[in-house]
Motif scaffolding. Sequence first.
Motif, PDB file in Angstrom:
ATOM      1  N   UNK A   1       2.231 -49.486  51.727  1.00 21.08           N
ATOM      2  CA  UNK A   1       3.737 -48.927  51.210  1.00 21.08           C
ATOM      3  C   UNK A   1       3.273 -47.965  50.305  1.00 21.08           C
ATOM      4  N   UNK A   2       4.131 -47.105  49.829  1.00 24.70           N
ATOM      5  CA  UNK A   2       3.940 -45.859  49.105  1.00 24.70           C
ATOM      6  C   UNK A   2       4.974 -45.475  48.257  1.00 24.70           C
TER       7      UNK A   2
ATOM      8  N   UNK B   1      12.033 -39.155  43.872  1.00 28.53           N
ATOM      9  CA  UNK B   1      11.078 -40.522  44.005  1.00 28.53           C
ATOM     10  C   UNK B   1      11.554 -41.231  45.126  1.00 28.53           C
ATOM     11  N   UNK B   2      10.592 -41.368  45.908  1.00 33.79           N
ATOM     12  CA  UNK B   2      11.122 -42.302  47.096  1.00 33.79           C
ATOM     13  C   UNK B   2       9.820 -43.215  47.806  1.00 33.79           C
ATOM     14  N   UNK B   3      10.435 -44.229  48.550  1.00 35.15           N
ATOM     15  CA  UNK B   3       9.603 -45.327  49.143  1.00 35.15           C
ATOM     16  C   UNK B   3       9.416 -44.645  50.510  1.00 35.15           C
ATOM     17  N   UNK B   4       8.010 -44.962  50.883  1.00 33.04           N
ATOM     18  CA  UNK B   4       7.458 -44.639  52.130  1.00 33.04           C
ATOM     19  C   UNK B   4       6.523 -45.816  52.748  1.00 33.04           C
ATOM     20  N   UNK B   5       6.805 -46.098  53.994  1.00 30.43           N
ATOM     21  CA  UNK B   5       5.445 -46.857  54.896  1.00 30.43           C
ATOM     22  C   UNK B   5       4.583 -46.053  55.166  1.00 30.43           C
ATOM     23  N   UNK B   6       3.242 -46.950  55.260  1.00 31.15           N
ATOM     24  CA  UNK B   6       2.204 -46.307  55.630  1.00 31.15           C
ATOM     25  C   UNK B   6       1.588 -47.280  56.635  1.00 31.15           C
TER      26      UNK B   6
END
Length: 87
Positions: A9-10, A80-85
């Motif tokens: 996650x990032x 600002x945001x959440x991301x899946x890796x």
Amino acid sequence: MSKNPNKSYAVVFTYSFDDESSVYTFATEEQAMKFLDDSYAEELRIEKEENGWDSEGEMLSENHYIITSHFGDYDDITDFYFANIYN
């Protein structure tokens, strides 16, 4: 939440005033979301209280925030945001 060994996650920060982006990686979604929430709150506090800027924050979704700082004839936006890796 189930743990996928091929996924991490990032939290990503982008800036309207800079071509650079910052990406912070985390092993769990919980760690990433806590960092996102804490970073947004602290950055908004700094811009308003320490810098004295005319800034406002907005939650676009539970995992996406923006801060807009108004400077007369232009605005600076920090995203600002959440991301899946996926590995």
